[in-house]
Design a protein around this motif. Structure first.
Motif, PDB file in Angstrom:
ATOM      1  N   SER A   1      41.861 -14.010 -11.174  1.00 51.95           N
ATOM      2  CA  SER A   1      41.354 -15.289  -9.862  1.00 51.95           C
ATOM      3  C   SER A   1      40.646 -15.461  -8.781  1.00 51.95           C
ATOM      4  CB  SER A   1      42.685 -16.288 -10.584  1.00 51.95           C
ATOM      5  OG  SER A   1      43.068 -17.114 -12.165  1.00 51.95           O
ATOM      6  N   LYS A   2      41.290 -16.959  -7.908  1.00 56.99           N
ATOM      7  CA  LYS A   2      40.708 -17.193  -6.998  1.00 56.99           C
ATOM      8  C   LYS A   2      41.915 -16.653  -5.899  1.00 56.99           C
ATOM      9  CE  LYS A   2      36.565 -20.152  -6.514  1.00 56.99           C
ATOM     10  NZ  LYS A   2      36.179 -21.007  -5.840  1.00 56.99           N
ATOM     11  N   ASN A   3      42.836 -16.370  -6.620  1.00 58.91           N
ATOM     12  CA  ASN A   3      44.357 -16.570  -5.644  1.00 58.91           C
ATOM     13  C   ASN A   3      44.918 -14.916  -6.719  1.00 58.91           C
ATOM     14  OD1 ASN A   3      44.982 -17.177  -8.493  1.00 58.91           O
ATOM     15  ND2 ASN A   3      46.118 -18.845  -7.818  1.00 58.91           N
ATOM     16  N   SER A   4      43.549 -14.387  -7.381  1.00 64.31           N
ATOM     17  CA  SER A   4      44.714 -12.950  -8.182  1.00 64.31           C
ATOM     18  C   SER A   4      45.336 -11.671  -6.508  1.00 64.31           C
ATOM     19  CB  SER A   4      44.403 -12.642  -8.912  1.00 64.31           C
ATOM     20  OG  SER A   4      43.268 -12.798  -9.848  1.00 64.31           O
ATOM     21  N   ASP A   5      45.631 -11.745  -7.237  1.00 67.63           N
ATOM     22  CA  ASP A   5      46.761 -10.459  -6.199  1.00 67.63           C
ATOM     23  C   ASP A   5      46.016  -8.830  -6.287  1.00 67.63           C
ATOM     24  OD1 ASP A   5      47.828  -9.888  -8.136  1.00 67.63           O
ATOM     25  OD2 ASP A   5      49.864  -9.636  -7.530  1.00 67.63           O
ATOM     26  N   TYR A   6      45.864  -8.492  -4.952  1.00 64.21           N
ATOM     27  CA  TYR A   6      45.881  -7.236  -5.836  1.00 64.21           C
ATOM     28  C   TYR A   6      47.022  -5.649  -5.855  1.00 64.21           C
ATOM     29  CZ  TYR A   6      41.690  -7.825  -2.698  1.00 64.21           C
ATOM     30  OH  TYR A   6      40.428  -8.678  -2.288  1.00 64.21           O
ATOM     31  N   ASP A   7      46.746  -5.393  -7.641  1.00 66.46           N
ATOM     32  CA  ASP A   7      47.855  -4.168  -7.988  1.00 66.46           C
ATOM     33  C   ASP A   7      46.879  -3.032  -7.628  1.00 66.46           C
ATOM     34  OD1 ASP A   7      49.468  -5.824  -9.380  1.00 66.46           O
ATOM     35  OD2 ASP A   7      46.990  -7.039  -9.921  1.00 66.46           O
ATOM     36  N   VAL A   8      47.977  -2.434  -6.702  1.00 64.55           N
ATOM     37  CA  VAL A   8      47.455  -0.810  -5.986  1.00 64.55           C
ATOM     38  C   VAL A   8      48.278   0.236  -7.151  1.00 64.55           C
ATOM     39  CG1 VAL A   8      47.010   0.316  -4.093  1.00 64.55           C
ATOM     40  CG2 VAL A   8      46.450  -2.080  -4.015  1.00 64.55           C
ATOM     41  N   ARG A   9      47.949   0.660  -7.665  1.00 65.58           N
ATOM     42  CA  ARG A   9      48.691   1.767  -7.903  1.00 65.58           C
ATOM     43  C   ARG A   9      47.740   2.981  -7.734  1.00 65.58           C
ATOM     44  NH1 ARG A   9      51.078  -2.122  -8.695  1.00 65.58           N
ATOM     45  NH2 ARG A   9      51.755  -2.935 -10.307  1.00 65.58           N
ATOM     46  N   PHE A  10      49.184   4.423  -7.382  1.00 63.52           N
ATOM     47  CA  PHE A  10      48.601   5.583  -6.932  1.00 63.52           C
ATOM     48  C   PHE A  10      49.505   6.700  -6.832  1.00 63.52           C
ATOM     49  CE2 PHE A  10      51.851   3.129  -3.619  1.00 63.52           C
ATOM     50  CZ  PHE A  10      52.600   4.631  -3.536  1.00 63.52           C
TER      51      PHE A  10
ATOM     52  N   PHE B   1      43.352 -13.980 -22.411  1.00 67.90           N
ATOM     53  CA  PHE B   1      42.830 -12.925 -21.944  1.00 67.90           C
ATOM     54  C   PHE B   1      43.656 -11.926 -22.397  1.00 67.90           C
ATOM     55  CE2 PHE B   1      40.062 -16.278 -19.688  1.00 67.90           C
ATOM     56  CZ  PHE B   1      38.982 -15.822 -20.207  1.00 67.90           C
ATOM     57  N   TYR B   2      44.771 -12.119 -22.104  1.00 62.68           N
ATOM     58  CA  TYR B   2      45.615 -11.044 -22.381  1.00 62.68           C
ATOM     59  C   TYR B   2      46.535 -10.611 -23.657  1.00 62.68           C
ATOM     60  CZ  TYR B   2      46.449 -11.862 -17.056  1.00 62.68           C
ATOM     61  OH  TYR B   2      45.852 -12.168 -16.160  1.00 62.68           O
TER      62      TYR B   2
ATOM     63  N   LEU C   1      36.142 -16.677 -19.873  1.00 61.99           N
ATOM     64  CA  LEU C   1      36.114 -15.988 -19.056  1.00 61.99           C
ATOM     65  C   LEU C   1      35.272 -16.622 -17.919  1.00 61.99           C
ATOM     66  CD1 LEU C   1      35.988 -13.087 -18.392  1.00 61.99           C
ATOM     67  CD2 LEU C   1      33.883 -12.564 -18.683  1.00 61.99           C
ATOM     68  N   LYS C   2      34.049 -17.973 -17.565  1.00 57.05           N
ATOM     69  CA  LYS C   2      33.191 -18.196 -16.466  1.00 57.05           C
ATOM     70  C   LYS C   2      34.692 -19.191 -16.134  1.00 57.05           C
ATOM     71  CE  LYS C   2      29.030 -20.320 -15.610  1.00 57.05           C
ATOM     72  NZ  LYS C   2      27.767 -21.810 -16.228  1.00 57.05           N
ATOM     73  N   ARG C   3      35.368 -20.108 -17.308  1.00 56.86           N
ATOM     74  CA  ARG C   3      36.091 -20.881 -16.386  1.00 56.86           C
ATOM     75  C   ARG C   3      37.258 -20.465 -14.612  1.00 56.86           C
ATOM     76  NH1 ARG C   3      38.860 -24.580 -20.403  1.00 56.86           N
ATOM     77  NH2 ARG C   3      39.404 -24.834 -18.620  1.00 56.86           N
ATOM     78  N   LYS C   4      37.224 -18.969 -15.741  1.00 53.70           N
ATOM     79  CA  LYS C   4      38.634 -18.468 -14.906  1.00 53.70           C
ATOM     80  C   LYS C   4      37.909 -18.083 -13.457  1.00 53.70           C
ATOM     81  CE  LYS C   4      42.883 -14.954 -15.814  1.00 53.70           C
ATOM     82  NZ  LYS C   4      42.313 -14.676 -14.406  1.00 53.70           N
ATOM     83  N   ILE C   5      36.902 -16.941 -13.545  1.00 53.11           N
ATOM     84  CA  ILE C   5      36.571 -16.549 -13.156  1.00 53.11           C
ATOM     85  C   ILE C   5      36.661 -17.524 -11.370  1.00 53.11           C
ATOM     86  CG2 ILE C   5      34.863 -15.334 -11.492  1.00 53.11           C
ATOM     87  CD1 ILE C   5      34.886 -13.767 -14.322  1.00 53.11           C
ATOM     88  N   SER C   6      35.844 -19.004 -12.106  1.00 49.51           N
ATOM     89  CA  SER C   6      35.413 -19.679 -10.799  1.00 49.51           C
ATOM     90  C   SER C   6      36.695 -20.478 -10.013  1.00 49.51           C
ATOM     91  CB  SER C   6      34.869 -21.311 -12.112  1.00 49.51           C
ATOM     92  OG  SER C   6      34.932 -21.917 -12.252  1.00 49.51           O
ATOM     93  N   GLY C   7      37.892 -19.588 -10.812  1.00 51.60           N
ATOM     94  CA  GLY C   7      39.149 -20.705 -10.296  1.00 51.60           C
ATOM     95  C   GLY C   7      39.698 -22.286 -11.124  1.00 51.60           C
TER      96      GLY C   7
END
Length: 265
Positions: A35-44, A152-153, A196-202
């Motif tokens: 989504s437009k406001n998705s955070d960044y899920d960083v894994r290391f 989606f989940y 999918l298009k709706r989700k990505i568009s926000g």
């Protein structure tokens, strides 16, 4: 954003006296439906100094930073990652196959990928994704009105199961790839593409009337995949010896190289 992530990773190395071997994106950005406001899920994945491993006490084997509105950063120590790799842990395999890699150093991840064919257990992945689909479907998509983004989940783990059933390989992370390769052209695929298009568009994709066509597909596939996974009985060799060798080699590579010895002097 990558510069900020790399700065955070460098700070982790300094604060915890570790070396980071690999860092990637693991959430909706890696799945290609952010989504437009998705955070960044960083894994290391990281490795401690040699002395850390020469101890009679068990120590914490994860590093987790406080989550903020933008960044969710946490990592696993190398031996923890290798034990999970031995079990064909699906989240770890997703890390290793993420299309968004923020950082990679030393040979650990390349070595893990080289032996992934003898470690990968399709049954472990199938059970993981099927249980995820069942749980999310039961919790979010049962009423007349549902949390529409939760489709989606449920769809992603179902399509991952169907990929494994069809190809017997590790399923790709990217939802569009799964959709195009697994779902045939037709009304169902078009409905999913619209979502999918709706989700990505926000679009908020909050409570809306359930989409019966997608629900019927989900229920049918959960029933089918539940029977399919019961039919599997795959015997594989124990890869522990190879993973022990990998760990020792990486530990030597990281901490006994000329640069590290010069720093200690």
């Amino acid at each position: 954003m990558k510069d900020k992530i790399l700065k955070e990773l460098k700070q982790i190395e300094e604060n915890y006296n570790v070396k980071i071997l690999y860092a990637c994106e693991s959430g909706s950005r890696a799945w290609e439906f952010p989504s437009k406001n998705s955070d960044y899920d960083v894994r290391f994945i990281y490795v401690h100094t040699i002395d850390w491993y020469l101890s009679i006490d068990h120590k914490r084997d994860v590093i987790e930073l406080p989550i903020n509105d933008l960044l969710d950063i946490n990592g696993w120590e190398l031996t923890k990652a290798l034990r999970l790799f031995r079990k064909s842990n699906p989240p770890l395999l997703e890390w290793l196959n993420s299309g968004i890699v923020y950082y990679q150093n030393f040979s650990a991840v390349d070595k893990m990928k080289e032996i992934s064919n003898i470690v990968y257990k399709p049954t472990a992945a199938l059970h993981h994704y099927l249980n995820m689909a069942k749980g999310n479907y039961r919790e979010y998509l049962q009423g007349d009105e549902v949390k529409i983004k939760k489709y989606f989940y449920v769809l992603r783990p179902i399509l991952a199961c169907k990929w494994i059933e069809k190809y017997n390989t590790i399923a790709p992370l990217e939802f569009p790839n799964l959709l195009e390769k697994i779902v045939p052209e037709g009304e169902l695929k078009n409905e999913i593409r619209i979502l999918l298009k709706r989700k990505i568009s926000g679009d908020e994709l909050d409570l809306e009337r359930r989409i019966d066509l997608i629900n019927e597909f989900i229920e049918s596939e959960i029933e089918h995949l539940s029977e399919f996974v019961k039919s599997l009985n795959v015997q594989q060799e124990d890869p522990t010896e190879e993973l022990d060798e990998l760990f020792r080699a990486v530990l030597t590579e990281v901490w006994k190289n000329p640069i590290y010895l010069a720093e200690k002097r």
